[in-house]
Design a protein around this motif. Structure first.
Motif, PDB file in Angstrom:
ATOM      1  N   TRP A   1       0.848  -1.181   0.000  1.00  0.00           N
ATOM      2  CA  TRP A   1       0.000   0.000   0.000  1.00  0.00           C
ATOM      3  C   TRP A   1       0.891   1.241   0.000  1.00  0.00           C
ATOM      4  N   GLU A   2       0.352   2.338  -0.521  1.00  0.00           N
ATOM      5  CA  GLU A   2       1.061   3.623  -0.459  1.00  0.00           C
ATOM      6  C   GLU A   2       0.038   4.742  -0.463  1.00  0.00           C
ATOM      7  N   SER A   3       0.339   5.796   0.304  1.00  0.00           N
ATOM      8  CA  SER A   3      -0.514   6.979   0.286  1.00  0.00           C
ATOM      9  C   SER A   3       0.365   8.222   0.366  1.00  0.00           C
ATOM     10  N   GLY A   4      -0.076   9.280  -0.275  1.00  0.00           N
ATOM     11  CA  GLY A   4       0.711  10.512  -0.257  1.00  0.00           C
ATOM     12  C   GLY A   4      -0.126  11.720  -0.643  1.00  0.00           C
ATOM     13  N   ILE A   5       0.498  12.878  -0.515  1.00  0.00           N
ATOM     14  CA  ILE A   5      -0.149  14.156  -0.821  1.00  0.00           C
ATOM     15  C   ILE A   5       0.565  14.816  -1.991  1.00  0.00           C
ATOM     16  N   TYR A   6      -0.217  15.330  -2.932  1.00  0.00           N
ATOM     17  CA  TYR A   6       0.295  16.179  -3.997  1.00  0.00           C
ATOM     18  C   TYR A   6      -0.001  17.639  -3.655  1.00  0.00           C
ATOM     19  N   GLU A   7       0.977  18.511  -3.850  1.00  0.00           N
ATOM     20  CA  GLU A   7       0.750  19.960  -3.894  1.00  0.00           C
ATOM     21  C   GLU A   7       1.368  20.436  -5.205  1.00  0.00           C
ATOM     22  N   ASN A   8       0.523  20.680  -6.177  1.00  0.00           N
ATOM     23  CA  ASN A   8       0.968  20.882  -7.556  1.00  0.00           C
ATOM     24  C   ASN A   8       0.673  22.279  -8.067  1.00  0.00           C
ATOM     25  N   GLU A   9       1.402  22.636  -9.120  1.00  0.00           N
ATOM     26  CA  GLU A   9       1.114  23.851  -9.877  1.00  0.00           C
ATOM     27  C   GLU A   9       0.858  23.473 -11.334  1.00  0.00           C
ATOM     28  N   TYR A  10      -0.017  24.256 -11.954  1.00  0.00           N
ATOM     29  CA  TYR A  10      -0.390  24.047 -13.349  1.00  0.00           C
ATOM     30  C   TYR A  10      -0.286  25.380 -14.085  1.00  0.00           C
ATOM     31  N   ILE A  11       0.043  25.332 -15.373  1.00  0.00           N
ATOM     32  CA  ILE A  11       0.060  26.558 -16.168  1.00  0.00           C
ATOM     33  C   ILE A  11      -0.671  26.318 -17.483  1.00  0.00           C
ATOM     34  N   LYS A  12      -1.221  27.409 -17.998  1.00  0.00           N
ATOM     35  CA  LYS A  12      -1.874  27.350 -19.307  1.00  0.00           C
ATOM     36  C   LYS A  12      -0.848  27.759 -20.345  1.00  0.00           C
ATOM     37  N   GLU A  13      -0.513  26.827 -21.223  1.00  0.00           N
ATOM     38  CA  GLU A  13       0.565  27.010 -22.194  1.00  0.00           C
ATOM     39  C   GLU A  13      -0.019  26.838 -23.595  1.00  0.00           C
ATOM     40  N   ASN A  14       0.042  27.907 -24.384  1.00  0.00           N
ATOM     41  CA  ASN A  14      -0.527  27.884 -25.740  1.00  0.00           C
ATOM     42  C   ASN A  14      -1.990  27.445 -25.724  1.00  0.00           C
ATOM     43  N   GLY A  15      -2.711  27.946 -24.721  1.00  0.00           N
ATOM     44  CA  GLY A  15      -4.140  27.688 -24.630  1.00  0.00           C
ATOM     45  C   GLY A  15      -4.514  26.354 -24.014  1.00  0.00           C
ATOM     46  N   VAL A  16      -3.527  25.581 -23.526  1.00  0.00           N
ATOM     47  CA  VAL A  16      -3.782  24.251 -22.973  1.00  0.00           C
ATOM     48  C   VAL A  16      -3.241  24.172 -21.544  1.00  0.00           C
TER      49      VAL A  16
END
Length: 266
Positions: A143-158
């Motif tokens: 088993w495994e569990s974890g936390i994501y703290e992510n960033e996202y960017i809009k690049e060329n409309g995507v």
């Protein structure tokens, strides 16, 4: 009349902005869930293709930061694919690697081109007994569990994955449970690339493996008080011990990097 028209235009602008925000949150949520589905089936090339081409993109994983598309590819293709599927892009018979993504919180910045996301993952993994004798990993299930703290960017409309911070919280052998988890269930990297051909570009002191229980920092403020959690409250001292006796808290900050390898602090 002109004042009424201005008020109507202002209201329309605010409604359009709110519709964009809600739509962007939904799109980013789907983006991360799609990432999880690709991981389930060892479709590592598809994962790499989801990341931004920006040189500031990275993924943090088990004490290492893999920078840019080249570093991200090194983690998913050179390390994971070679380790789990002998280089194949896609699943292999009898190998389980399911990632359930839960408790997602998405926040889009005012510029509409950058966003944050916090999610929990819960993973079940292992090999089936029918393939154990032929698989280098043998018969394993964990088993495994974890936390994501992510960033996202809009690049060329995507919308794309930008900076992924994954803090594995706990691992456990299926038959023994989490109370008996051994140290470094997944070993931390000891050397950087190119000394380690599959290593990270940097070693980072951001580990948080069980029985450590420090708080993974929140990208958002408290919804009622408008404040961030106090630094001392994010630590995890022994029961009855002062927080100053415990390890420092974690951070979402990105240290400046001069292109050299080495350990960067919090």
């Amino acid at each position: 009349m002109s004042e009424d028209l201005k008020a109507l235009k202002d209201e329309l602008t605010a409604v359009k902005a709110e519709i964009y925000r809600v739509s962007a949150e939904a799109e980013i949520r789907k983006l991360h869930f799609k990432y999880g589905y690709y991981l389930d089936k060892c479709l590592y090339q598809e994962v790499v293709d989801m990341f931004s081409d920006c040189p500031d993109a990275f993924i943090e994983f088990h004490g290492g930061r893999y920078r840019g598309k080249e570093g991200i590819r090194r983690l998913f293709i050179d390390r994971f694919a070679k380790k789990f599927t002998q280089g194949r892009n896609g699943p292999i018979h009898g190998f389980l690697l399911d990632h359930a993504m839960l408790q997602d919180i998405i926040d889009v910045d005012k510029d509409g081109k950058h966003a944050w996301g916090r999610m929990r993952t819960f993973m079940s993994a292992g090999t089936h007994e029918s393939i154990a004798k032929d698989n280098p990993r043998g018969l394993v299930q964990w088993w495994e569990s974890g936390i994501y703290e992510n960033e996202y960017i809009k690049e060329n409309g995507v919308w794309k994955l930008f900076r992924y911070r994954y803090w594995p919280f706990w691992h456990a052998d299926f038959d023994k449970g989490w109370s008996h988890t051994r140290d470094e269930y997944v070993p931390f990297p000891k050397h950087c690339y190119p000394e380690d051909p599959m290593g990270p570009d940097e070693l980072v002191e951001r580990t948080n493996l069980w029985p450590q229980t420090k708080v993974v920092p929140f990208h958002y403020l408290h919804p009622v008080s408008g404040k961030q959690v106090k630094e001392e409250d994010m630590r995890a001292p022994l029961l009855g011990q002062d927080h100053m006796m415990s390890d420092p808290s974690l951070s979402l900050d990105v240290p400046l990097w001069d292109g050299t390898t080495g350990i960067h602090g919090h």
